[in-house]
Write an enzyme that holds these catalytic residues in place. Sequence first.
Site, PDB file in Angstrom:
ATOM      1  N   ASN A   1      20.501  12.782 -31.111  1.00 43.08           N
ATOM      2  CA  ASN A   1      19.930  12.206 -32.330  1.00 43.08           C
ATOM      3  C   ASN A   1      18.649  11.411 -32.080  1.00 43.08           C
ATOM      4  O   ASN A   1      18.053  10.898 -33.015  1.00 43.08           O
ATOM      5  CB  ASN A   1      20.967  11.305 -33.012  1.00 43.08           C
ATOM      6  CG  ASN A   1      21.321  10.092 -32.174  1.00 43.08           C
ATOM      7  OD1 ASN A   1      21.152  10.099 -30.952  1.00 43.08           O
ATOM      8  ND2 ASN A   1      21.826   9.060 -32.821  1.00 43.08           N
TER       9      ASN A   1
ATOM     10  N   GLU B   1      25.153   3.392 -23.591  1.00 44.21           N
ATOM     11  CA  GLU B   1      25.058   3.041 -25.005  1.00 44.21           C
ATOM     12  C   GLU B   1      25.822   4.100 -25.774  1.00 44.21           C
ATOM     13  O   GLU B   1      25.441   5.267 -25.783  1.00 44.21           O
ATOM     14  CB  GLU B   1      23.598   2.994 -25.464  1.00 44.21           C
ATOM     15  CG  GLU B   1      23.446   2.682 -26.948  1.00 44.21           C
ATOM     16  CD  GLU B   1      22.080   3.011 -27.482  1.00 44.21           C
ATOM     17  OE1 GLU B   1      22.001   3.523 -28.629  1.00 44.21           O
ATOM     18  OE2 GLU B   1      21.092   2.786 -26.770  1.00 44.21           O
TER      19      GLU B   1
ATOM     20  N   CYS C   1      21.893   5.697 -34.701  1.00 42.76           N
ATOM     21  CA  CYS C   1      23.093   5.098 -34.111  1.00 42.76           C
ATOM     22  C   CYS C   1      23.422   3.745 -34.702  1.00 42.76           C
ATOM     23  O   CYS C   1      24.581   3.318 -34.678  1.00 42.76           O
ATOM     24  CB  CYS C   1      22.949   4.997 -32.598  1.00 42.76           C
ATOM     25  SG  CYS C   1      21.546   3.984 -32.062  1.00 42.76           S
TER      26      CYS C   1
END
Length: 409
Positions: A107, A203, A237
């Site tokens: 993404n 992450e 995110c």
Amino acid sequence: MQVPAQGEWAARPLRERLRVIRGLRHRIAANARELARTAGEDRPEFESLSAEVVPLADACRFLEREAPRLLAPRRLGADGRPAWLAGVEAEVRREPVGLVLVIAPANNLLFLPGVQTAQALAAGNAVLWKPGRGGLAAARAFAGLAAAAGLPAGLLTVLGEDPEAAREAIAAGVDKVFLTGSAETGREVLADLARRLTPATVELSGCDALFVLPGADLDRVARAVRFGIILNGGAACIAPRRIFVPHASATALKEKLRRQDKNLPPAEVLLVPFTRPEEALAAAAASPYALGASIFGPEEAAVAFAARVRAGSVVINDLIVPTADPRLPFGGRGESGFGVTRGAEGLLEMTVVKTVSVRRGRWLPHLEELHPSDAELFRAYLTLAHADGLRARLRGAADLTRSLLRRRR
């Protein structure tokens, strides 16, 4: 896995490595349109430029300005040094990790892995860039610009998009992994790394909360929510997933959200009314994820509220965009990961610490044979250095003097 070019690169003066980063930044600016196309075919150019290319160039400039200070050896003076270590001088050095594997998400094809790669290279590492799905073109474009800027061959290798490429790299041996992906992917990668005791910064998934406090500008909240939900096709995110709003404002906010965009999927606008702020905090904390959060309301109240929010990044009266500040580290907590990337702390994650101590002078009492009576000397030192009260410390000084004189006889 040994990369010969990495040792030569690490041995270069930092100013030479940063010269490459500067050249990379200039080429990012000169090739912005082409680079933006690689960041997602379905994204409008203005979005790719603003969300991927501009912050990447800003991050490079941050390295040019701040890396010399952050990576310089830190010499420790006499201040704070224990008295019994008189004659010892020390410094803390930052050395490159070695070979870094950057596992990119699907993404964010350019900005996140690009910053991590630039930081790794500035610190003196070699990099394996494993693109996310659809990210091969972005990775190759970045590598091409870096090579044109003078990056020596062998320092940046672009792998295939298939997850097996990361597994093979880990099996062959890397020194640290930087992963951006889902919590599920994180578990799989960390399981592979555990067998080799390979460190990682990860992450992972987010389920970000947006808190609306009494007195918040609801029109601003609605506009921000719409932006967060449509940004990057809804795949950001740190997009808001749960909106905590006072009961008294819930109906009005729902109507304003509807007016912003009638096509917003209802599941994407999850409003959770609350009576007391503690209820919202408890409900938000019940989630295993703690990546980012946003708070809307009067600034003083919002800043105080931020101290109670469990998240790696908190934005007040805005969302997402301020996190692109190249000075800010970014990372999550809980199942959103650990460690940080970007900013000063992200650069230091690309290094390992080495301490160097130098003994000057000929006084080396610890090399002499110890005797049971030396216990008195150590007790006297503890009293002098750490006892509570001046009278006790003076007594310790006298005892220490007597012990030293007795030791010399």
